[in-house]
Design an enzyme around this catalytic site. Sequence first.
Site, PDB file in Angstrom:
ATOM      1  N   LYS A 143       0.859  -1.196   0.000  1.00 35.14           N
ATOM      2  CA  LYS A 143       0.000   0.000   0.000  1.00 35.14           C
ATOM      3  C   LYS A 143       0.887   1.234   0.000  1.00 35.14           C
ATOM      4  CE  LYS A 143      -4.223  -1.588   2.266  1.00 35.14           C
ATOM      5  NZ  LYS A 143      -5.147  -1.324   3.388  1.00 35.14           N
ATOM      6  N   GLU A 185       1.254  -2.017  16.684  1.00 37.76           N
ATOM      7  CA  GLU A 185       0.937  -2.886  15.531  1.00 37.76           C
ATOM      8  C   GLU A 185       1.433  -4.313  15.783  1.00 37.76           C
ATOM      9  OE1 GLU A 185      -1.017  -1.844  13.148  1.00 37.76           O
ATOM     10  OE2 GLU A 185      -0.655   0.290  12.744  1.00 37.76           O
ATOM     11  N   LYS A 227       1.812 -10.761   8.627  1.00 34.47           N
ATOM     12  CA  LYS A 227       1.298  -9.822   7.637  1.00 34.47           C
ATOM     13  C   LYS A 227       1.496 -10.375   6.227  1.00 34.47           C
ATOM     14  CE  LYS A 227       0.682  -5.228   5.989  1.00 34.47           C
ATOM     15  NZ  LYS A 227       0.797  -3.788   6.099  1.00 34.47           N
ATOM     16  N   GLU A 237      -7.113  -6.386  -0.737  1.00 34.52           N
ATOM     17  CA  GLU A 237      -8.203  -6.181   0.221  1.00 34.52           C
ATOM     18  C   GLU A 237      -9.563  -6.398  -0.437  1.00 34.52           C
ATOM     19  OE1 GLU A 237      -7.001  -3.320   3.388  1.00 34.52           O
ATOM     20  OE2 GLU A 237      -8.918  -2.386   2.904  1.00 34.52           O
ATOM     21  N   ARG A 242      -7.719  -9.457   4.202  1.00 32.49           N
ATOM     22  CA  ARG A 242      -6.753  -8.423   4.580  1.00 32.49           C
ATOM     23  C   ARG A 242      -7.352  -7.433   5.583  1.00 32.49           C
ATOM     24  NH1 ARG A 242      -2.059  -5.460   0.922  1.00 32.49           N
ATOM     25  NH2 ARG A 242      -1.436  -4.025   2.559  1.00 32.49           N
ATOM     26  N   ASN A 246      -7.126  -4.323   9.990  1.00 34.03           N
ATOM     27  CA  ASN A 246      -7.699  -3.051  10.434  1.00 34.03           C
ATOM     28  C   ASN A 246      -8.213  -3.095  11.869  1.00 34.03           C
ATOM     29  OD1 ASN A 246      -7.210  -1.862   7.938  1.00 34.03           O
ATOM     30  ND2 ASN A 246      -9.147  -2.600   7.103  1.00 34.03           N
ATOM     31  N   HIS A 249      -8.362  -0.057  14.159  1.00 34.77           N
ATOM     32  CA  HIS A 249      -8.192   1.128  13.317  1.00 34.77           C
ATOM     33  C   HIS A 249      -9.493   1.915  13.113  1.00 34.77           C
ATOM     34  CE1 HIS A 249      -4.302  -0.644  12.678  1.00 34.77           C
ATOM     35  NE2 HIS A 249      -3.925   0.294  11.836  1.00 34.77           N
ATOM     36  N   HIS A 253      -8.470   5.326  14.042  1.00 35.33           N
ATOM     37  CA  HIS A 253      -8.378   6.362  12.997  1.00 35.33           C
ATOM     38  C   HIS A 253      -9.238   7.562  13.341  1.00 35.33           C
ATOM     39  CE1 HIS A 253      -6.840   4.067   9.195  1.00 35.33           C
ATOM     40  NE2 HIS A 253      -5.873   4.696   9.840  1.00 35.33           N
TER      41      HIS A 253
HETATM   42  N1  LIG Z   1       1.371   1.580   3.762  1.00 38.13           N
HETATM   43  C1  LIG Z   1       0.877   0.985   4.824  1.00 38.13           C
HETATM   44  O1  LIG Z   1       0.440  -0.153   4.765  1.00 38.13           O
HETATM   45  C2  LIG Z   1       0.859   1.718   6.139  1.00 38.13           C
HETATM   46  C3  LIG Z   1       0.579   1.032   7.315  1.00 38.13           C
HETATM   47  C4  LIG Z   1       0.630   1.725   8.521  1.00 38.13           C
HETATM   48  C5  LIG Z   1       0.968   3.079   8.537  1.00 38.13           C
HETATM   49  N2  LIG Z   1       1.233   3.729   7.368  1.00 38.13           N
HETATM   50  C6  LIG Z   1       1.609   5.153   7.357  1.00 38.13           C
HETATM   51  O2  LIG Z   1       2.845   5.272   8.028  1.00 38.13           O
HETATM   52  C7  LIG Z   1       2.955   6.600   8.535  1.00 38.13           C
HETATM   53  C8  LIG Z   1       3.530   6.541   9.925  1.00 38.13           C
HETATM   54  O3  LIG Z   1       4.807   5.939   9.860  1.00 38.13           O
HETATM   55  P1  LIG Z   1       5.808   5.914  11.098  1.00 38.13           P
HETATM   56  O4  LIG Z   1       5.065   5.588  12.332  1.00 38.13           O
HETATM   57  O5  LIG Z   1       6.941   5.078  10.699  1.00 38.13           O
HETATM   58  O6  LIG Z   1       6.209   7.442  11.268  1.00 38.13           O
HETATM   59  P2  LIG Z   1       7.224   8.435  10.495  1.00 38.13           P
HETATM   60  O7  LIG Z   1       7.575   7.931   9.171  1.00 38.13           O
HETATM   61  O8  LIG Z   1       6.651   9.797  10.605  1.00 38.13           O
HETATM   62  O9  LIG Z   1       8.519   8.382  11.437  1.00 38.13           O
HETATM   63  C9  LIG Z   1       8.410   8.899  12.752  1.00 38.13           C
HETATM   64  C10 LIG Z   1       9.509   9.918  13.053  1.00 38.13           C
HETATM   65  O10 LIG Z   1      10.715   9.234  13.325  1.00 38.13           O
HETATM   66  C11 LIG Z   1      11.767   9.723  12.515  1.00 38.13           C
HETATM   67  N3  LIG Z   1      12.637   8.579  12.257  1.00 38.13           N
HETATM   68  C12 LIG Z   1      12.363   7.533  11.454  1.00 38.13           C
HETATM   69  N4  LIG Z   1      13.315   6.597  11.573  1.00 38.13           N
HETATM   70  C13 LIG Z   1      14.214   7.060  12.453  1.00 38.13           C
HETATM   71  C14 LIG Z   1      15.424   6.537  12.997  1.00 38.13           C
HETATM   72  N5  LIG Z   1      15.843   5.307  12.694  1.00 38.13           N
HETATM   73  N6  LIG Z   1      16.097   7.295  13.875  1.00 38.13           N
HETATM   74  C15 LIG Z   1      15.637   8.508  14.231  1.00 38.13           C
HETATM   75  N7  LIG Z   1      14.502   9.059  13.772  1.00 38.13           N
HETATM   76  C16 LIG Z   1      13.799   8.334  12.888  1.00 38.13           C
HETATM   77  C17 LIG Z   1      11.063  10.278  11.306  1.00 38.13           C
HETATM   78  O11 LIG Z   1      11.872  11.231  10.649  1.00 38.13           O
HETATM   79  C18 LIG Z   1       9.821  10.883  11.924  1.00 38.13           C
HETATM   80  O12 LIG Z   1      10.085  12.142  12.473  1.00 38.13           O
HETATM   81  C19 LIG Z   1       1.586   7.206   8.440  1.00 38.13           C
HETATM   82  O13 LIG Z   1       1.561   8.146   7.400  1.00 38.13           O
HETATM   83  C20 LIG Z   1       0.673   6.033   8.113  1.00 38.13           C
HETATM   84  O14 LIG Z   1      -0.435   6.397   7.340  1.00 38.13           O
HETATM   85  C21 LIG Z   1       1.189   3.079   6.182  1.00 38.13           C
HETATM   86 ZN   LIG Z   2      -1.914   0.793  11.385  1.00 37.28          ZN
END
Ligand SMILES: NC(=O)c1ccc[n+]([C@@H]2O[C@H](COP(=O)([O-])OP(=O)(O)OC[C@H]3O[C@@H](n4cnc5c(N)ncnc54)[C@H](O)[C@@H]3O)[C@@H](O)[C@H]2O)c1
Ligand SMILES: [Zn+2]
Length: 363
Positions: A143, A185, A227, A237, A242, A246, A249, A253
């Site tokens: 995704k 998660e 997963k 989905e 799949r 959720n 969520h 959400h």
């Molecule tokens: N595609 C999918 O299936 C799916 C599933 C769940 C969530 N998401 C999306 O993921 C996003 C959230 O991702 P996230 O929780 O990883 O947050 P993020 O990508 O915002 O990362 C969180 C913070 O940590 C920092 N960071 C990342 N790695 C680091 C590291 N190793 N060391 C220091 N700082 C670091 C980033 O710069 C950011 O400020 C949302 O936009 C959500 O919609 C997508």
């Molecule tokens: Zn999620």
Amino acid sequence: MTTVNVELGARRYPIVIGAGWHERLGELLAPHFPPRPCTVVTNAEIARLWGDGVLASLAVAGYRPDLCIIPDGETHKTIETVTAIHDHMLAARHTRQSGVVALGGGIVGDIAGFAAATLLRGVAFIQLPTTLLAMVDSSVGGKTGVNHAVGKNLIGAFWQPQFVGAELEFLSSLPEAELRSGLAEVIKHGVILDAAFFEFLERDIELAVARDAEVLTHCVRRSCELKAQVVAADERELSGLRAVLNFGHTFGHAAESLGGYAAIRHGEGVAMGMVAAAQLAANRGLCGAELPERIAMLCRRAGLPTQLLKYSAEDYWRKMGSDKKVKDGRIHFVLPTRMGEVQLVNDVTRDEADAVLATCMEQ
Ligand SMILES: NC(=O)c1ccc[n+]([C@@H]2O[C@H](COP(=O)([O-])OP(=O)(O)OC[C@H]3O[C@@H](n4cnc5c(N)ncnc54)[C@H](O)[C@@H]3O)[C@@H](O)[C@H]2O)c1
Ligand SMILES: [Zn+2]
């Protein structure tokens, strides 16, 4: 180092999991994406911490990587940032043989993946997740996408990576709150699919928070296995399989969205949402009364909030009804029947939701 495969026929790909292997990235990647020009997409902070190592490892193996820095934060998960990546890659004269390497959390991965899916009708995509959430969830499954003014993740595509590399060493620099958010998660995977994994977490959650390498590796490996199975069975989905991912969520959400995506992190919303969904299931007699309490206890030990943000029941109902997962005007909920098993329901009434909000919201 272990490998979990996502079985998608011709689009099958490996998730390589381990600590301290990224200097061999180029060599490990080559069988899946032969040495070619590619663009590493990341943000300034992650580039500072890990960028040089990744670029050097690619270059040594014969790749010709360039670097595209995008701004950090959910507010930049937009089509404008995708365009900036396209601008960068077209200016550098990349072709359809080139690839996009996402080095970052879920935000970088979602944006870079959509840029890869749409550049020249689609180029190769490689995920190097740097947050726990990205390692256990967003980097696996294909995704990709960005937000729209109307709502989150409304513009996107299914675009599977060719390779996912989970380097546990990257987690050493991750802020603690981000690590905890990813654990939500991980806990979710136990509740929906694997009671024994949930019991493992009940034993060792403090070690996970303390970044014990062995415990975190198991969290990532088991989450990816679970997963990957779900994604292989229902890539887009369509069958409902799949949709089990959720769990937590629907309420989660809504809380994230009501907080304007600034009040809480995604995983924090999921933790609150899991407790609320389990309470709804218990109120229906679908599961025992102890199940929501077990989930809440584990989330608390992981340092995650377990009570929904305080907004009116009307606000929650309206938000849950505008989610893109609503079908035929009905809100779909994933409810646990016992630890490791869930069921999809679409007949939750407003009264039931109100009863849950009355007990699962902060006072
Ligand atoms: N595609 C999918 O299936 C799916 C599933 C769940 C969530 N998401 C999306 O993921 C996003 C959230 O991702 P996230 O929780 O990883 O947050 P993020 O990508 O915002 O990362 C969180 C913070 O940590 C920092 N960071 C990342 N790695 C680091 C590291 N190793 N060391 C220091 N700082 C670091 C980033 O710069 C950011 O400020 C949302 O936009 C959500 O919609 C997508
Ligand atoms: Zn999620």
